[in-house]
Every structure is written in C-alpha cells, then in structure tokens.
Design a protein around this motif. Sequence first.
Motif, PDB file in Angstrom:
ATOM      1  N   MET A 197      -3.008   4.917  -0.439  1.00  0.00           N
ATOM      2  CA  MET A 197      -2.781   3.600  -0.999  1.00  0.00           C
ATOM      3  C   MET A 197      -4.029   3.120  -1.738  1.00  0.00           C
ATOM      4  SD  MET A 197      -2.075   0.263   1.379  1.00  0.00           S
ATOM      5  CE  MET A 197      -3.500   0.346   2.439  1.00  0.00           C
ATOM      6  N   SER A 198      -3.785   2.431  -2.843  1.00  0.00           N
ATOM      7  CA  SER A 198      -4.847   1.746  -3.585  1.00  0.00           C
ATOM      8  C   SER A 198      -4.631   0.253  -3.460  1.00  0.00           C
ATOM      9  CB  SER A 198      -4.810   2.114  -5.069  1.00  0.00           C
ATOM     10  OG  SER A 198      -5.179   3.446  -5.267  1.00  0.00           O
ATOM     11  N   VAL A 199      -5.715  -0.479  -3.316  1.00  0.00           N
ATOM     12  CA  VAL A 199      -5.636  -1.941  -3.291  1.00  0.00           C
ATOM     13  C   VAL A 199      -6.058  -2.452  -4.665  1.00  0.00           C
ATOM     14  CG1 VAL A 199      -7.968  -2.302  -2.377  1.00  0.00           C
ATOM     15  CG2 VAL A 199      -6.215  -4.016  -1.972  1.00  0.00           C
ATOM     16  N   VAL A 200      -5.339  -3.457  -5.154  1.00  0.00           N
ATOM     17  CA  VAL A 200      -5.637  -4.002  -6.481  1.00  0.00           C
ATOM     18  C   VAL A 200      -5.712  -5.521  -6.445  1.00  0.00           C
ATOM     19  CG1 VAL A 200      -4.690  -2.045  -7.742  1.00  0.00           C
ATOM     20  CG2 VAL A 200      -3.172  -3.909  -7.106  1.00  0.00           C
ATOM     21  N   TRP A 201      -5.899  -6.090  -5.261  1.00  0.00           N
ATOM     22  CA  TRP A 201      -5.981  -7.529  -5.090  1.00  0.00           C
ATOM     23  C   TRP A 201      -7.090  -7.800  -4.090  1.00  0.00           C
ATOM     24  CZ3 TRP A 201      -2.944 -10.964  -7.759  1.00  0.00           C
ATOM     25  CH2 TRP A 201      -2.983 -12.301  -7.362  1.00  0.00           C
ATOM     26  N   GLU A 232      -0.787  -0.182  -4.302  1.00  0.00           N
ATOM     27  CA  GLU A 232       0.008   0.842  -4.980  1.00  0.00           C
ATOM     28  C   GLU A 232       0.005   2.106  -4.133  1.00  0.00           C
ATOM     29  OE1 GLU A 232      -1.658  -0.397  -9.391  1.00  0.00           O
ATOM     30  OE2 GLU A 232      -2.816   0.947  -8.107  1.00  0.00           O
ATOM     31  N   VAL A 233       1.103   2.855  -4.198  1.00  0.00           N
ATOM     32  CA  VAL A 233       1.118   4.182  -3.590  1.00  0.00           C
ATOM     33  C   VAL A 233       0.158   5.057  -4.389  1.00  0.00           C
ATOM     34  CG1 VAL A 233       2.518   6.211  -3.032  1.00  0.00           C
ATOM     35  CG2 VAL A 233       3.536   3.926  -2.899  1.00  0.00           C
ATOM     36  N   ASN A 280      -1.854   9.420  -8.995  1.00  0.00           N
ATOM     37  CA  ASN A 280      -0.769   8.705  -9.642  1.00  0.00           C
ATOM     38  C   ASN A 280      -0.629   7.391  -8.863  1.00  0.00           C
ATOM     39  OD1 ASN A 280       1.854   7.557  -9.896  1.00  0.00           O
ATOM     40  ND2 ASN A 280       2.694   9.501 -10.576  1.00  0.00           N
ATOM     41  N   ARG A 281      -0.813   6.268  -9.537  1.00  0.00           N
ATOM     42  CA  ARG A 281      -0.754   4.957  -8.875  1.00  0.00           C
ATOM     43  C   ARG A 281       0.245   4.043  -9.569  1.00  0.00           C
ATOM     44  NH1 ARG A 281      -6.831   3.225  -9.018  1.00  0.00           N
ATOM     45  NH2 ARG A 281      -5.652   1.370  -9.498  1.00  0.00           N
ATOM     46  N   GLU A 282       1.304   4.606 -10.103  1.00  0.00           N
ATOM     47  CA  GLU A 282       2.261   3.817 -10.883  1.00  0.00           C
ATOM     48  C   GLU A 282       3.229   2.994 -10.037  1.00  0.00           C
ATOM     49  OE1 GLU A 282       5.653   7.194 -11.741  1.00  0.00           O
ATOM     50  OE2 GLU A 282       3.942   7.066 -13.076  1.00  0.00           O
ATOM     51  N   ASN A 283       3.337   3.262  -8.734  1.00  0.00           N
ATOM     52  CA  ASN A 283       4.328   2.570  -7.906  1.00  0.00           C
ATOM     53  C   ASN A 283       3.717   1.446  -7.080  1.00  0.00           C
ATOM     54  OD1 ASN A 283       6.783   3.972  -8.531  1.00  0.00           O
ATOM     55  ND2 ASN A 283       5.870   5.751  -7.555  1.00  0.00           N
ATOM     56  N   ASP A 284       4.188   0.239  -7.348  1.00  0.00           N
ATOM     57  CA  ASP A 284       3.784  -0.972  -6.646  1.00  0.00           C
ATOM     58  C   ASP A 284       4.450  -0.988  -5.272  1.00  0.00           C
ATOM     59  OD1 ASP A 284       3.372  -3.588  -5.808  1.00  0.00           O
ATOM     60  OD2 ASP A 284       4.543  -4.477  -7.419  1.00  0.00           O
ATOM     61  N   ILE A 285       3.678  -1.166  -4.208  1.00  0.00           N
ATOM     62  CA  ILE A 285       4.246  -1.178  -2.857  1.00  0.00           C
ATOM     63  C   ILE A 285       4.981  -2.491  -2.573  1.00  0.00           C
ATOM     64  CG2 ILE A 285       3.695  -1.146  -0.390  1.00  0.00           C
ATOM     65  CD1 ILE A 285       1.488   0.866  -1.019  1.00  0.00           C
TER      66      ILE A 285
END
Length: 118
Positions: free
Chosen positions: A94-98, A44-45, A63-68
Amino acid sequence: MALYIEGSADDGTIWVEQPVNITRARTVTVDVYSEQQSFNRLSEVAFFAGKKPQDGLSESDFNRENDIEDHAGWKTYSYPVDDLTGSVTLAVGMSVVWETGVRRLFDNVRLVEADSSH
C-alpha cells in the motif's frame, strides 16, 4: 495481512514480497478491505510483478493506479501478468497519499491460471 503506514509526510509505500514462478499465471488478484468509502484518495494498492531491480524495490517500481477508498468492505483487484514467465518477484502493499495514518487489510493473494479449456 494488516498494513499500517504513517502518512504524515504525505508519501510512502510498504509491501511484502516473495519470489514466485509465474509461468502459468494469467493474472494476480488480491483482496483489500477498506472500512469506508471516501471521495478522498488516502491510499493506493501497490503491486509489482517482475524482475526485482538490483538495488531492490522502491516506490516508483509499483503499479499504484488503484485507489483503496473507492469502496467499503472487501474488493478484489486484478493485475495482468501474462507477459511474464519463470521466477519473478511478486510484491503487494500500500502507498499512502494523504497526510494521515492508514491501516488496511490485505488477503487472498492469488496467481490465477489461464483457463485451459479455451
């Protein structure tokens, strides 16, 4: 800028930050490159604009609402900042969620001023 984060823990955020005078800005935009579109949300951004917390920024401040991975190629993301004035901290990353390593490209971070003709 090229950002890489090792997501083996299924979590984490990396960013760059700097102080900016945001008084005349209405939005902040940033271009992000995703090699391919995916239905899986890998990253995510991460966006922050405001007064930096005394103990520094942490993942929960963004704010991490947007999926890259919602696109392939370059895409511009826009964030409203017209409620802010003066000098603030602007941070983009960037945030990693996987559970995987993720490398993404970020470019052209811009403060967009309000149209003075309206």
